[in-house]
Design a protein around this motif. Structure first.
Motif, PDB file in Angstrom:
ATOM      1  N   GLU A 159      85.983  50.906   6.462  1.00 58.06           N
ATOM      2  CA  GLU A 159      86.505  52.209   6.869  1.00 58.06           C
ATOM      3  C   GLU A 159      88.027  52.096   6.917  1.00 58.06           C
ATOM      4  OE1 GLU A 159      84.244  54.796   9.677  1.00 58.06           O
ATOM      5  OE2 GLU A 159      86.055  54.540  10.907  1.00 58.06           O
ATOM      6  N   LEU A 160      88.700  52.938   6.127  1.00 59.96           N
ATOM      7  CA  LEU A 160      90.150  52.882   6.019  1.00 59.96           C
ATOM      8  C   LEU A 160      90.746  54.238   6.376  1.00 59.96           C
ATOM      9  CD1 LEU A 160      90.343  51.244   2.484  1.00 59.96           C
ATOM     10  CD2 LEU A 160      90.576  50.032   4.647  1.00 59.96           C
ATOM     11  N   THR A 161      91.909  54.218   7.012  1.00 64.78           N
ATOM     12  CA  THR A 161      92.676  55.435   7.243  1.00 64.78           C
ATOM     13  C   THR A 161      93.946  55.348   6.410  1.00 64.78           C
ATOM     14  OG1 THR A 161      91.831  55.651   9.503  1.00 64.78           O
ATOM     15  CG2 THR A 161      93.822  56.889   8.944  1.00 64.78           C
ATOM     16  N   ALA A 162      94.099  56.260   5.469  1.00 64.68           N
ATOM     17  CA  ALA A 162      95.227  56.206   4.543  1.00 64.68           C
ATOM     18  C   ALA A 162      96.552  56.365   5.286  1.00 64.68           C
ATOM     19  CB  ALA A 162      95.091  57.291   3.484  1.00 64.68           C
ATOM     20  N   GLU A 163      97.503  55.526   4.928  1.00 65.13           N
ATOM     21  CA  GLU A 163      98.819  55.560   5.571  1.00 65.13           C
ATOM     22  C   GLU A 163      99.880  56.240   4.713  1.00 65.13           C
ATOM     23  OE1 GLU A 163      99.804  51.586   6.669  1.00 65.13           O
ATOM     24  OE2 GLU A 163      98.162  51.416   8.133  1.00 65.13           O
ATOM     25  N   GLU A 164      99.481  56.653   3.515  1.00 66.97           N
ATOM     26  CA  GLU A 164     100.436  57.336   2.641  1.00 66.97           C
ATOM     27  C   GLU A 164      99.705  58.299   1.733  1.00 66.97           C
ATOM     28  OE1 GLU A 164     100.711  54.093  -0.977  1.00 66.97           O
ATOM     29  OE2 GLU A 164     102.124  53.897   0.692  1.00 66.97           O
ATOM     30  N   SER A 165     100.443  59.189   1.104  1.00 68.13           N
ATOM     31  CA  SER A 165      99.860  60.205   0.219  1.00 68.13           C
ATOM     32  C   SER A 165     100.302  59.979  -1.215  1.00 68.13           C
ATOM     33  CB  SER A 165     100.297  61.616   0.665  1.00 68.13           C
ATOM     34  OG  SER A 165      99.904  61.883   1.988  1.00 68.13           O
ATOM     35  N   GLY A 166      99.507  60.524  -2.152  1.00 69.69           N
ATOM     36  CA  GLY A 166      99.951  60.607  -3.537  1.00 69.69           C
ATOM     37  C   GLY A 166      99.247  59.726  -4.542  1.00 69.69           C
ATOM     38  N   GLN A 167      98.649  58.601  -4.111  1.00 71.88           N
ATOM     39  CA  GLN A 167      98.011  57.704  -5.072  1.00 71.88           C
ATOM     40  C   GLN A 167      96.593  58.168  -5.400  1.00 71.88           C
ATOM     41  OE1 GLN A 167      98.364  53.642  -3.377  1.00 71.88           O
ATOM     42  NE2 GLN A 167      99.474  53.146  -5.238  1.00 71.88           N
ATOM     43  N   ARG A 168      96.177  57.875  -6.636  1.00 74.46           N
ATOM     44  CA  ARG A 168      94.780  58.105  -6.998  1.00 74.46           C
ATOM     45  C   ARG A 168      93.879  57.265  -6.087  1.00 74.46           C
ATOM     46  NH1 ARG A 168      93.028  59.155 -12.647  1.00 74.46           N
ATOM     47  NH2 ARG A 168      91.553  57.494 -12.217  1.00 74.46           N
ATOM     48  N   LEU A 169      92.690  57.770  -5.846  1.00 71.42           N
ATOM     49  CA  LEU A 169      91.761  57.079  -4.950  1.00 71.42           C
ATOM     50  C   LEU A 169      91.445  55.673  -5.433  1.00 71.42           C
ATOM     51  CD1 LEU A 169      89.854  57.136  -2.500  1.00 71.42           C
ATOM     52  CD2 LEU A 169      88.110  58.167  -3.999  1.00 71.42           C
ATOM     53  N   ASP A 170      91.165  55.518  -6.749  1.00 73.13           N
ATOM     54  CA  ASP A 170      90.790  54.189  -7.243  1.00 73.13           C
ATOM     55  C   ASP A 170      91.967  53.220  -7.152  1.00 73.13           C
ATOM     56  OD1 ASP A 170      92.184  55.577  -9.204  1.00 73.13           O
ATOM     57  OD2 ASP A 170      90.978  54.816 -10.871  1.00 73.13           O
ATOM     58  N   LYS A 171      93.173  53.697  -7.449  1.00 76.25           N
ATOM     59  CA  LYS A 171      94.342  52.821  -7.391  1.00 76.25           C
ATOM     60  C   LYS A 171      94.664  52.440  -5.945  1.00 76.25           C
ATOM     61  CE  LYS A 171      99.070  52.348  -9.130  1.00 76.25           C
ATOM     62  NZ  LYS A 171     100.165  52.984  -9.910  1.00 76.25           N
ATOM     63  N   TYR A 172      94.532  53.396  -5.047  1.00 75.96           N
ATOM     64  CA  TYR A 172      94.800  53.117  -3.643  1.00 75.96           C
ATOM     65  C   TYR A 172      93.830  52.063  -3.105  1.00 75.96           C
ATOM     66  CZ  TYR A 172      95.181  53.731   1.394  1.00 75.96           C
ATOM     67  OH  TYR A 172      95.332  53.501   2.738  1.00 75.96           O
ATOM     68  N   LEU A 173      92.545  52.238  -3.393  1.00 78.52           N
ATOM     69  CA  LEU A 173      91.556  51.304  -2.881  1.00 78.52           C
ATOM     70  C   LEU A 173      91.691  49.925  -3.521  1.00 78.52           C
ATOM     71  CD1 LEU A 173      88.390  53.573  -2.594  1.00 78.52           C
ATOM     72  CD2 LEU A 173      89.758  52.625  -0.739  1.00 78.52           C
ATOM     73  N   ALA A 174      92.066  49.889  -4.801  1.00 76.47           N
ATOM     74  CA  ALA A 174      92.262  48.595  -5.466  1.00 76.47           C
ATOM     75  C   ALA A 174      93.388  47.821  -4.811  1.00 76.47           C
ATOM     76  CB  ALA A 174      92.547  48.803  -6.951  1.00 76.47           C
ATOM     77  N   GLY A 175      94.387  48.536  -4.314  1.00 74.36           N
ATOM     78  CA  GLY A 175      95.493  47.869  -3.630  1.00 74.36           C
ATOM     79  C   GLY A 175      95.132  47.431  -2.230  1.00 74.36           C
ATOM     80  N   GLU A 176      94.277  48.211  -1.570  1.00 76.45           N
ATOM     81  CA  GLU A 176      93.897  47.891  -0.197  1.00 76.45           C
ATOM     82  C   GLU A 176      92.751  46.880  -0.131  1.00 76.45           C
ATOM     83  OE1 GLU A 176      95.252  49.038   2.722  1.00 76.45           O
ATOM     84  OE2 GLU A 176      96.837  49.869   1.453  1.00 76.45           O
ATOM     85  N   MET A 177      91.864  46.925  -1.118  1.00 76.17           N
ATOM     86  CA  MET A 177      90.662  46.072  -1.115  1.00 76.17           C
ATOM     87  C   MET A 177      90.716  45.188  -2.352  1.00 76.17           C
ATOM     88  SD  MET A 177      88.028  49.131  -0.093  1.00 76.17           S
ATOM     89  CE  MET A 177      86.637  48.026   0.109  1.00 76.17           C
ATOM     90  N   THR A 178      91.397  44.084  -2.246  1.00 74.21           N
ATOM     91  CA  THR A 178      91.705  43.276  -3.423  1.00 74.21           C
ATOM     92  C   THR A 178      90.501  42.545  -4.010  1.00 74.21           C
ATOM     93  OG1 THR A 178      92.371  41.450  -1.979  1.00 74.21           O
ATOM     94  CG2 THR A 178      94.103  42.937  -2.743  1.00 74.21           C
ATOM     95  N   ASP A 179      89.349  42.615  -3.352  1.00 77.40           N
ATOM     96  CA  ASP A 179      88.155  41.976  -3.914  1.00 77.40           C
ATOM     97  C   ASP A 179      87.363  42.937  -4.798  1.00 77.40           C
ATOM     98  OD1 ASP A 179      87.446  43.557  -1.714  1.00 77.40           O
ATOM     99  OD2 ASP A 179      85.660  42.356  -1.290  1.00 77.40           O
ATOM    100  N   LEU A 180      87.857  44.167  -4.958  1.00 75.88           N
ATOM    101  CA  LEU A 180      87.178  45.142  -5.805  1.00 75.88           C
ATOM    102  C   LEU A 180      88.103  45.585  -6.934  1.00 75.88           C
ATOM    103  CD1 LEU A 180      85.461  47.540  -3.214  1.00 75.88           C
ATOM    104  CD2 LEU A 180      84.397  45.680  -4.489  1.00 75.88           C
ATOM    105  N   SER A 181      87.590  45.567  -8.156  1.00 70.44           N
ATOM    106  CA  SER A 181      88.358  46.056  -9.294  1.00 70.44           C
ATOM    107  C   SER A 181      88.272  47.578  -9.344  1.00 70.44           C
ATOM    108  CB  SER A 181      87.801  45.465 -10.593  1.00 70.44           C
ATOM    109  OG  SER A 181      86.489  45.942 -10.829  1.00 70.44           O
ATOM    110  N   ARG A 182      89.160  48.200 -10.120  1.00 69.93           N
ATOM    111  CA  ARG A 182      89.120  49.656 -10.249  1.00 69.93           C
ATOM    112  C   ARG A 182      87.835  50.116 -10.935  1.00 69.93           C
ATOM    113  NH1 ARG A 182      95.081  51.756 -12.013  1.00 69.93           N
ATOM    114  NH2 ARG A 182      94.005  53.762 -11.967  1.00 69.93           N
ATOM    115  N   SER A 183      87.324  49.295 -11.877  1.00 69.24           N
ATOM    116  CA  SER A 183      86.065  49.667 -12.530  1.00 69.24           C
ATOM    117  C   SER A 183      84.908  49.637 -11.539  1.00 69.24           C
ATOM    118  CB  SER A 183      85.783  48.734 -13.710  1.00 69.24           C
ATOM    119  OG  SER A 183      85.685  47.394 -13.285  1.00 69.24           O
TER     120      SER A 183
END
Length: 303
Positions: A6-30
């Motif tokens: 469960e994540l609370t976004a700290e910034e606006s503007g990024q695509r969902l997949d790109k944001y999560l890939a940056g926050e959850m480094t064990d998951l690829s965008r695919s």
């Protein structure tokens, strides 16, 4: 067993997949895309799309279902075997072939081809890469050594750790520079893009020796010798000194030579035979597209 985040976004503007890939480094965008399509990623309690632009304070819930276990199956895929004895196989991997199965490419790999060729492959701790002691990228061509038994695996791995083997590559890179030298710069995951590796202060030791062989208009042919074997090492190191590999989709410019990925070829491989201690050394020519590209570039050679 499912994993829940469960994540609370700290910034606006990024695509969902790109944001999560940056926050959850064990998951690829695919993989994130698969989870979004399966309805396992919710934004503010609702299903979303990978293209959704994250807004500050969005509540993002992620449920990661376990992947199906990889199944190793023998496949009748032609192999270019340069050498084989009771302990080792030296294979010339074609450009475009993945070395071992993983999520996203569970079959049609070098390992699948090796399993069809022989039952004698050393077990691997992970289970899905029998015989494999070192790798080269999908779009890198050239020589790999494969262990056929546990003793051979141990010997080859020790040689890699001791840096006593020989691994020489040919690369076409951007720019002109008439020199040779050593790049000694640590490599780790790029903190800004998990798909990339980068030279980072707390990375693992990485050493590449290089020598410029020929220069053309806008490009150079370089010989690289690995002292260590980090992921994407030559690609990262050459980009680091301002001469990224031609055709490299991750580390090179968009305007480059036409081809099927980076122009990088594992030309020479040398090591001690695990049982006898005899020095074995092999060399193979680059694939046709590499050779033809060099031939075309030589028409505009810089003297």
């Amino acid at each position: 067993m499912n994993r829940e985040y469960e994540l609370t976004a700290e910034e606006s503007g990024q695509r969902l997949d790109k944001y999560l890939a940056g926050e959850m480094t064990d998951l690829s965008r695919s993989r994130i895309k698969e989870l979004v399509q399966a309805g396992e990623i919710l934004v503010n309690g609702k299903k979303s799309k990978v293209s959704y632009k994250v807004q500050k304070d969005d509540l993002i819930q992620v449920i990661v279902l376990p992947l199906e276990p990889l199944k190793l199956e023998a496949e009748n895929i032609p192999l270019d075997i340069v050498y084989e004895d009771k302990d080792v196989i030296v294979v010339n991997k074609p450009q475009g072939m993945v070395v071992h199965p993983a999520a996203g490419h569970p079959s049609h790999t070098l390992v699948n081809a090796l399993l069809y060729h022989t039952r004698d492959l050393a077990d691997s701790p992970e289970g899905f890469r029998p015989g494999i002691v070192h790798r080269i990228d999908k779009d890198t061509s050239g020589l790999l050594m494969v262990a056929k038994n546990a003793a051979a695996r141990e010997s080859l791995e020790k040689q890699l750790a001791a840096k006593s083997n020989k691994r020489q590559y040919l690369a076409i890179v951007h720019g002109n520079f008439a020199e040779e030298g050593t790049i000694d710069a640590p490599i780790g995951r790029n903190p800004k893009d998990r798909k990339q590796m980068a030279v980072v202060e707390k990375g693992k030791s990485a050493v590449t020796h290089f020598k410029v062989l020929e220069q053309y208009q806008g490009y150079s042919l370089v010989e690289c010798q690995l002292e260590t074997g980090r992921t994407h090492q030559i690609r990262v190191h050459m980009a680091y000194i301002g001469h990224p590999l031609a055709g490299d989709p991750l580390y090179g410019p968009r305007k480059t030579l036409p081809g099927h990925g980076q122009f990088l070829h594992a030309k020479t491989l040398g090591f001690e035979q695990p049982s006898t201690g005899e020095w074995l050394e092999f060399s193979v020519q680059p694939p046709e597209i590499f050779q033809q590209t060099v031939a075309d570039l030589r028409k505009k050679r810089v003297k």
